[in-house]
Design a protein around this motif. Structure first.
Motif: not given
Length: 544
Positions: A425-453
């Motif tokens: 899950v951490k790797i997926a979040r990293k990929i989704l937050s990397t350019s070029p995908l990050s350039l059109t990113h608005i928000k994480h639907i799930f897991p949400g932004e507060d899912c960190t630990t």
């Protein structure tokens, strides 16, 4: 009663290959029994139809597991094909073989003849690889393997983001190395699904020695004095029986095959007694050792409209893509939903990938059954655990074939599986937050932004993890006390009975299971034909 040399139960990926190979010479009479209908529904053949096929009750068994304690007591949806071609007629059409070590591991468990070098020739012989012949691919097989002709621009953005995040590119997941990111190849031909039925069964229905009976519910294998002599089944409301001169071959899949064995009196003694089934052969391993790829979706909202969504701009894009299909047999209607993805390591020190990714140009949840998310422009990224250590079971709910078996997936029961999926899950979040995908990113639907630990992610996994439709292992091949078949796939203690499908896999392969299941059937057919040719030669010697 009608008599055949071979009776095959189940016209899925394995059954179609067996029916072709065993009937090809014309020397043997073969009967293939299938619980579902013929594969005539247009949803089967148009690739995008997979979305509706998951919810089609006439073409899909639509199993559900028992409430899973490890997954917040949720019932896990377990679709399986119920038509000619079986799950190859309703799946995502990805052509994946797994890793070399998967098969070498089978061999190390005492399964002689099942190493990678033993099985590679069967993969090659089954395949018509549109890219051409090489050390890993064949061009003379009946199964068409092609590059996807549906490649939305967002797919390329995913691939570039994954590469930028540190993962290598790979143009052939079935070549020298599986590791990397790229496009999957698909079992399609001219933009249409090329199922096991299309490849191995439909072209051969004219054979006089091949009989196919659909809409047939097998009740049990008939076993007399330790010998499988036939099959009892219900067809058009009537209970009938056919005789097998040589063998009964059970190819009903990892859910139905153990169920039919148990209803035939072959299985765990206590389980059969619980349902008042007469014990024919005690085999404790029947229904045990269930494995499946535990999978979770990471979903994000994006400012992009060339995705599958119930929004005006996406719908207009879909109309233009439909025209591509009409004129060129390309575009969105040929989509398998997850054309891009790859195989990565959760830890760079590992020798081989332990995670699989499937990228989806849409916001998805609950196997695509949650339509509310489709009103949002976005993307999803599957993370799948390739070699889970958790084990489940398939048992009975009753002694009636009409009642679905009791499935206990038991996913995330092993701590190592949890730890690896948290990393995934951490790797997926990293990929989704990397350019070029990050350039059109608005928000994480799930897991949400507060899912960190790690604990947050574990809770998310319990809420959202599902199967990705690769159950295996419930009639496993091996030499230990839980093995059901030997390396010839013969059921232990019963003559003239084999199991030939994904249920015989002792351990789950690292990837989608359709191609390996067809390989198993092709190899089994060779073993069966060789054995009966030898028997006939011995008879000829005695006569002379």
């Amino acid at each position: 009663m009608k008599t055949f040399d071979f009776v095959i139960i189940g016209a899925g990926s394995a059954g179609c290959v067996l029916a072709d190979k065993l009937s090809a010479s014309g020397e043997h009479n073969v009967c293939l029994l299938e619980a579902g209908k013929a594969d005539k529904n247009w949803l089967i053949h148009l690739p995008i139809g997979i979305i509706a096929l998951l919810q089609n009750r006439s073409l899909n068994w639509q199993f559900n597991s028992h409430q899973e304690k490890t997954l917040n007591n949720r019932e896990i949806f377990t679709p399986r094909g119920k038509t000619l071609g079986g799950s190859s007629s309703i799946n995502a059409m990805l052509y994946v073989r797994g890793q070399q070590n998967d098969y070498d591991h089978w061999h190390s468990l005492g399964n002689t003849g099942w190493s990678f070098n033993d099985v590679l020739p069967y993969f090659k012989a089954l395949e018509h690889q549109e890219r051409g012949l090489d050390d890993f691919h064949g061009i003379n097989g009946a199964l068409n393997v092609a590059d996807s002709v549906s490649k939305p621009a967002i797919n390329e953005n995913f691939i570039q983001s994954a590469i930028a995040a540190g993962y290598p590119e790979n143009h052939d997941f079935n070549g020298a190395s599986q590791e990397g990111i790229g496009y999957y190849q698909v079992t399609q031909k001219n933009g249409l699904r090329h199922s096991a039925a299309k490849a191995f069964l439909t072209p051969n229905l004219h054979r006089k020695n091949l009989t196919v009976i659909t809409q047939t519910q097998v009740e049990k294998v008939v076993i007399n004095d330790g010998i499988a002599t036939g099959v009892r089944y219900k067809h058009r409301g009537k209970v009938q029986q056919i005789i097998a001169n040589h063998e009964v071959i059970l190819s009903a899949g990892a859910i139905n095959s153990p169920q039919i064995l148990m209803l035939s009196g072959v299985g765990p003694k206590a389980e059969l007694a619980k349902h008042n089934i007469e014990l024919v052969q005690a085999l404790e391993g029947v229904g045990k050792n269930l494995q499946d790829h535990v999978d979770v979706l990471n979903v994000a909202q994006h400012n992009v409209n060339q995705v599958m969504a119930l929004r005006p701009k996406s719908i207009w894009w879909g109309v233009k893509e439909t025209l591509k299909f009409i004129t060129k047999r390309t575009g969105l209607l040929t989509t398998v939903i997850a054309e891009a993805g790859g195989f990565i390591k959760s830890d760079p020190t590992l020798d081989e990938p332990d995670l699989q990714l499937h990228f989806v140009p849409a916001t998805m949840d609950d196997h695509g059954r949650n339509l509310k998310l489709l009103f949002t422009y976005g993307i999803s990224l599957h993370v799948c655990l390739l070699r889970p250590k958790s084990r489940g079971t398939v048992t009975l709910n009753s002694n009636k074939i009409a009642q679905h078996p009791r499935i206990h997936m038991n996913m995330l029961d092993h701590q190592d599986d949890i730890d690896t999926m948290v990393k995934g899950v951490k790797i997926a979040r990293k990929i989704l937050s990397t350019s070029p995908l990050s350039l059109t990113h608005i928000k994480h639907i799930f897991p949400g932004e507060d899912c960190t630990t790690d604990e947050d992610i574990h809770q998310f996994l319990k809420e959202k993890c599902n199967t990705i439709y690769h159950p295996v292992g419930t009639c496993k091949m091996g030499q230990d006390e839980l093995s059901v078949v030997d390396e010839q796939l013969k059921v232990r203690g019963i003559k003239q009975l084999r199991v030939v499908d994904a249920s015989i896999m002792p351990t789950l392969i690292s990837g989608n299971t359709n191609a390996p299941t067809m390989m198993i059937a092709a190899k089994a057919a060779d073993m069966i034909l060789a054995e009966h040719a030898l028997a006939q030669d011995k008879v000829k010697v005695k006569v002379h």
